[in-house]
Scaffold this active site. Structure first.
Site, mmCIF file in Angstrom:
data_model
loop_
_atom_site.group_PDB
_atom_site.id
_atom_site.type_symbol
_atom_site.label_atom_id
_atom_site.label_comp_id
_atom_site.label_asym_id
_atom_site.label_seq_id
_atom_site.Cartn_x
_atom_site.Cartn_y
_atom_site.Cartn_z
ATOM 1 N N SER A 132 4.993 -6.442 -3.873
ATOM 2 C CA SER A 132 5.797 -5.250 -4.157
ATOM 3 C C SER A 132 5.076 -3.950 -3.812
ATOM 4 C CB SER A 132 6.224 -5.226 -5.634
ATOM 5 O OG SER A 132 5.107 -5.045 -6.477
ATOM 6 N N LYS A 170 2.823 -0.169 -10.275
ATOM 7 C CA LYS A 170 3.917 0.511 -9.572
ATOM 8 C C LYS A 170 3.605 1.999 -9.446
ATOM 9 C CE LYS A 170 6.846 -3.007 -9.239
ATOM 10 N NZ LYS A 170 5.847 -4.051 -9.595
#
Length: 216
Positions: A132, A170
């Protein structure tokens, strides 16, 4: 190029491992091999070490591969005078699952230790899982350096606790009373937390660097 002398390589491997205060198991884990294989390399029982393994060992030991094999590109014997010395390093804990309600660095959260250059100030490391964050250059299996802090600026990459016992890496963004955890891969959607859901979002720290080990 001068023929490799594997006994000399074995001696350098042992010397550097001891300098770094690594156990067999710790170095084997860092380099992605079994403890028994590492022991056979270090004793010279295995005479032909694959280049990929030499690279992974060099990375784990913060050495240039040419330094480990004892040659410069021109074939001069060890020590290679045009190589910079390995950076000074220190050990920081690597966190696995992070139990809610516990201090981040509680003993039960620590699964291993990693070596970090002294030029980087961090408090713990995490292993990146999945793809990701590939847009930020962080790939599956990378060791990410985290500086512990309860808040980060919008746009910074952070380790954030969102479940009961695990952290996610993230890019952090806050818009009013909404927090977005944004992946660096268009195949994934941002994680959005608004209103009361924000109470379950806890910033563990800011990503300040990462290490990648060669894979066989």
């Amino acid at each position: 190029m001068k023929e490799l002398n594997y006994m000399e390589i074995a001696n350098r491997l042992k010397t550097r491992r001891l300098q770094m205060n690594y156990t067999y198991q710790e170095l084997a884990d860092q380099a992605g091999m079994s403890k028994s294989t590492l022991q056979r390399y270090e004793t010279g029982a295995i005479k032909n070490i694959p280049i990929a393994r030499l690279k992974s060992l060099s990375a784990a030991l913060n050495m240039d591969p040419k330094e480990l094999i004892g040659m410069e590109e021109e074939g001069s014997p060890y020590p290679a005078k045009n190589l910079l010395p390995p950076p000074e390093v220190y050990r920081v804990p690597r966190l696995g699952q992070i139990a809610c309600g516990q201090p981040i660095l509680a003993e039960q959260n620590i699964e291993n230790y990693d070596l970090v250059p002294v030029s980087i100030r961090c408090d713990f490391t995490l292993i990146c899982r999945g793809d990701s964050m590939i847009g930020a250059g962080i790939e599956d299996g990378d060791i990410v350096y985290i500086r512990e802090q309860p808040e980060v600026e919008t746009g910074e990459i952070a380790a954030v606790m969102v479940g009961e016992d695990e952290a996610t890496l993230k890019r952090f963004k806050r818009i009013g009373d909404t927090v977005l955890l944004i992946p660096e891969n268009s195949s994934y959607e941002p994680m959005v937390f608004a209103g009361g859901a924000m109470n379950g979002v806890r910033v563990l720290g800011k990503a300040v660097g990462f290490t990648r080990h060669f894979k066989d």
